[in-house]
Design an enzyme around this catalytic site. Structure first.
Site, PDB file in Angstrom:
ATOM      1  N   LYS A  22       0.843  -1.208   0.000  1.00  0.00           N
ATOM      2  CA  LYS A  22       0.000   0.000   0.000  1.00  0.00           C
ATOM      3  C   LYS A  22       0.876   1.256   0.000  1.00  0.00           C
ATOM      4  O   LYS A  22       0.668   2.161  -0.808  1.00  0.00           O
ATOM      5  CB  LYS A  22      -0.902   0.008   1.241  1.00  0.00           C
ATOM      6  CG  LYS A  22      -1.548   1.351   1.535  1.00  0.00           C
ATOM      7  CD  LYS A  22      -2.392   1.329   2.779  1.00  0.00           C
ATOM      8  CE  LYS A  22      -1.698   1.608   4.081  1.00  0.00           C
ATOM      9  NZ  LYS A  22      -1.394   3.012   4.387  1.00  0.00           N
ATOM     10  N   ASN A  23       1.873   1.291   0.890  1.00  0.00           N
ATOM     11  CA  ASN A  23       2.651   2.519   1.053  1.00  0.00           C
ATOM     12  C   ASN A  23       3.652   2.767  -0.070  1.00  0.00           C
ATOM     13  O   ASN A  23       4.315   3.798  -0.101  1.00  0.00           O
ATOM     14  CB  ASN A  23       3.340   2.535   2.422  1.00  0.00           C
ATOM     15  CG  ASN A  23       2.324   2.726   3.541  1.00  0.00           C
ATOM     16  OD1 ASN A  23       1.160   3.045   3.267  1.00  0.00           O
ATOM     17  ND2 ASN A  23       2.744   2.528   4.769  1.00  0.00           N
ATOM     18  N   CYS A 121      -4.520  13.088  12.347  1.00  0.00           N
ATOM     19  CA  CYS A 121      -5.313  11.872  12.271  1.00  0.00           C
ATOM     20  C   CYS A 121      -5.133  11.140  13.585  1.00  0.00           C
ATOM     21  O   CYS A 121      -4.457  11.636  14.491  1.00  0.00           O
ATOM     22  CB  CYS A 121      -4.924  11.017  11.080  1.00  0.00           C
ATOM     23  SG  CYS A 121      -3.473  10.048  11.334  1.00  0.00           S
ATOM     24  N   ARG A 126       0.628  14.780  12.652  1.00  0.00           N
ATOM     25  CA  ARG A 126       0.995  14.603  11.247  1.00  0.00           C
ATOM     26  C   ARG A 126       1.111  15.931  10.499  1.00  0.00           C
ATOM     27  O   ARG A 126       0.350  16.223   9.566  1.00  0.00           O
ATOM     28  CB  ARG A 126       0.032  13.631  10.565  1.00  0.00           C
ATOM     29  CG  ARG A 126       0.011  12.297  11.277  1.00  0.00           C
ATOM     30  CD  ARG A 126      -0.616  11.205  10.506  1.00  0.00           C
ATOM     31  NE  ARG A 126       0.283  10.601   9.540  1.00  0.00           N
ATOM     32  CZ  ARG A 126       0.010   9.507   8.850  1.00  0.00           C
ATOM     33  NH1 ARG A 126      -1.143   8.905   9.019  1.00  0.00           N
ATOM     34  NH2 ARG A 126       0.864   9.014   7.982  1.00  0.00           N
ATOM     35  N   ASP A 318       4.687   0.997  12.111  1.00  0.00           N
ATOM     36  CA  ASP A 318       3.463   0.310  11.673  1.00  0.00           C
ATOM     37  C   ASP A 318       3.337  -1.087  12.276  1.00  0.00           C
ATOM     38  O   ASP A 318       2.242  -1.646  12.334  1.00  0.00           O
ATOM     39  CB  ASP A 318       3.429   0.192  10.143  1.00  0.00           C
ATOM     40  CG  ASP A 318       3.263   1.549   9.487  1.00  0.00           C
ATOM     41  OD1 ASP A 318       2.911   2.507  10.183  1.00  0.00           O
ATOM     42  OD2 ASP A 318       3.492   1.649   8.269  1.00  0.00           O
ATOM     43  N   ARG A 410      -8.510  -0.075   4.907  1.00  0.00           N
ATOM     44  CA  ARG A 410      -7.597   0.893   4.273  1.00  0.00           C
ATOM     45  C   ARG A 410      -6.296   0.231   3.857  1.00  0.00           C
ATOM     46  O   ARG A 410      -5.640   0.668   2.930  1.00  0.00           O
ATOM     47  CB  ARG A 410      -7.254   2.032   5.246  1.00  0.00           C
ATOM     48  CG  ARG A 410      -8.359   3.034   5.477  1.00  0.00           C
ATOM     49  CD  ARG A 410      -7.848   4.178   6.340  1.00  0.00           C
ATOM     50  NE  ARG A 410      -6.446   4.442   6.015  1.00  0.00           N
ATOM     51  CZ  ARG A 410      -5.483   4.667   6.906  1.00  0.00           C
ATOM     52  NH1 ARG A 410      -5.759   4.708   8.180  1.00  0.00           N
ATOM     53  NH2 ARG A 410      -4.258   4.873   6.527  1.00  0.00           N
TER      54      ARG A 410
END
Ligand code: EPU
Length: 430
Positions: A22-23, A121, A126, A318, A410
């Site tokens: 994803k990233n 968030c 952030r 993460d 997500r």
């Protein structure tokens, strides 16, 4: 709202197909707007962050189509013959923070970008000051209002510069790399992020005709070119997704787990941490998959340890919530310090509700072995916290409900199906 109902106690073992990262796919999809020509991407993970980003790109007039059937994950074709300037995507932007990454490529291509302030968030404030600093140093003029920030080059190309980041930021490094590909002259990024996903972005941009090289451990040089061209590229595997399944399998006492379409070379130093606590991973040959495979052997005894999150090659933030749950199974007492995001311990009160023996103060948590977690009703506050609570639910006695798992979608494709295929008992409920 969608929730997850889990019946804990089953061992997780078997096979899981790992998606594209994803990233990595987010900045690469965004980079496709740097050329007028067609870009074809393979192994694109169809998680909601990516599908929301694709909708955003369509709003910017990128022509997007799904190429099927594809042998390696989902394949997507993107052509941005013209890049729109004045799209109001304030609502979409708040859904995916990655819209910030449109800043660099839009400025490079159109000399203009208006960013609706994405705000903080769940995991932290952030800030985007480093992204803005990068664009200013490349020659953009910045005008900030209450709701948005406007960047313009007044019709001139961006200009290469030396950019020294005061702290390591994945996103700001990506933004500057993308912007500098089409700038006049040379850009050097000092104190750059060097995550595997950044290397993937560099490989992709170089395939489009960019001139980017790593000149020392944390220094990246970009020599600007006049234009970039269409290309075809396969996104690297998702190391965080792969390691999530590894930790779930170890924590539930599973037998062998085979991760398909991924290789250990993307995992970085975390392999050493896993080795010291007794987790054994090996590359295996799976010729039918582009990236091969990884085998997790059954873990005999899990040992406690201490980790601090840090930019790559350090321990990934993460993975922190998942690793914390894993350490509940380890012999003895473990310590985890979260150094990247200020609000990434939100899973702890819910784990404690399930009986976990964890104490924390500020950014430091002490985790003691907890043999029996008890199924409870808990709440997923962000993507990785959701995965960690689902993991705890799979280890617990009885039923766990993880409320609001939208954020799980997500970043994890087919999470529920993958776990069921490996012997877990869980379902989505609304
Ligand atoms: N920061 C600033 N100013 C900036 C940019 C960052 O102060 O202008 C701070 C952040 O607040 C944070 C630290 O620097 O404290 C590091 O943030 P970074 O910019 O590296 O993070 P990011 O690019 O916003 C990406 C991943 C995150 C991952 C972090 C760290 C994507 C789309 N997101 O975020 O992934 O946690 O790097 O590795 O690539 C996730 O997948 O769950 C996720 C949150």
């Amino acid at each position: 709202m969608v929730h997850l109902r889990i019946k804990g106690g089953n061992k997780i073992s078997g096979e899981v197909l790992i998606s594209g990262a994803k990233n990595s796919s987010m900045p690469i999809l965004i980079s496709s707007i740097l050329t007028k020509e067609e870009v074809i991407l393979h192994n694109v993970p169809y998680v909601s962050d990516v599908t929301n980003l694709i909708s955003l790109l369509i709003n910017l007039q990128t022509r997007v189509s799904l190429i099927s059937p594809s042998r390696i994950g989902k394949s997507v074709s993107l052509t941005t013959a013209r890049l729109a300037n004045n799209v109001d995507f304030s609502t979409e932007a708040s859904k995916i923070r990655t819209s910030v990454l449109l800043m660099g490529p839009s400025l490079a291509r159109n000399g203009y970008f208006r960013l609706f302030k994405p705000g903080g968030c769940n995991i932290g404030e952030r800030k985007i000051d480093l992204h803005v600093m990068g664009m200013k140093l490349l020659g953009a003029e910045v005008n900030e209002t209450e709701n948005y920030i406007e960047f313009t080059t007044h019709g001139k190309p961006l200009k290469g510069n030396i950019i020294t980041f005061p702290l390591v930021s994945v996103g700001a490094t990506q933004n500057v790399i993308m912007a500098a590909t089409l700038a006049q002259g040379e850009t050097i990024i000092q104190n750059a992020a060097i995550e595997p996903e950044i290397e993937d972005l560099i490989l992709f941009l170089n395939k489009m005709g960019a001139k980017i090289s790593k000149i020392s451990e944390r220094e990246i040089k970009i020599i600007g070119v006049k234009e970039l061209f269409g290309t075809e590229y396969t996104i690297m595997p998702d190391r965080i997704e792969a390691l999530t399944y590894v930790m779930i399998a170890v924590a539930t006492g599973g037998n062998e787990l085979i991760l398909k379409n991924v290789s250990l070379k993307y995992f970085g130093d975390v392999i050493n941490t896993l080795k010291t606590i007794g987790v054994e991973l090996d590359d295996v040959t799976l010729p039918q998959y582009h990236f091969g495979g990884v085998l997790l052997k059954p873990t005999k005894e899990l040992l406690s340890t201490s980790v601090e999150t840090a930019p790559f090659p350090g321990f990934a933030t993460d993975l922190q919530p998942l690793f914390m749950v894993l350490m509940l199974r380890a012999n003895g007492q473990s310590e985890i310090v979260e150094n990247i995001f200020e609000n990434r311990f939100q899973h702890i009160p819910f784990l404690k509700k399930m009986g976990a023996d964890i104490d924390y103060i500020g950014s430091k948590a002490i985790i003691r072995q907890t043999k029996n977690l008890i199924g409870s009703e808990v709440e997923g506050t962000d993507l990785r916290a959701c995965a960690a609570l689902a993991m705890a639910g799979l280890m617990a006695e009885g039923e766990t409900i993880v409320r609001n798992i939208e954020s799980l979608d997500r970043g994890y494709y087919n999470f529920v199906k993958n776990i069921i295929n490996c012997g877990g008992v869980l379902e989505r409920i609304s």
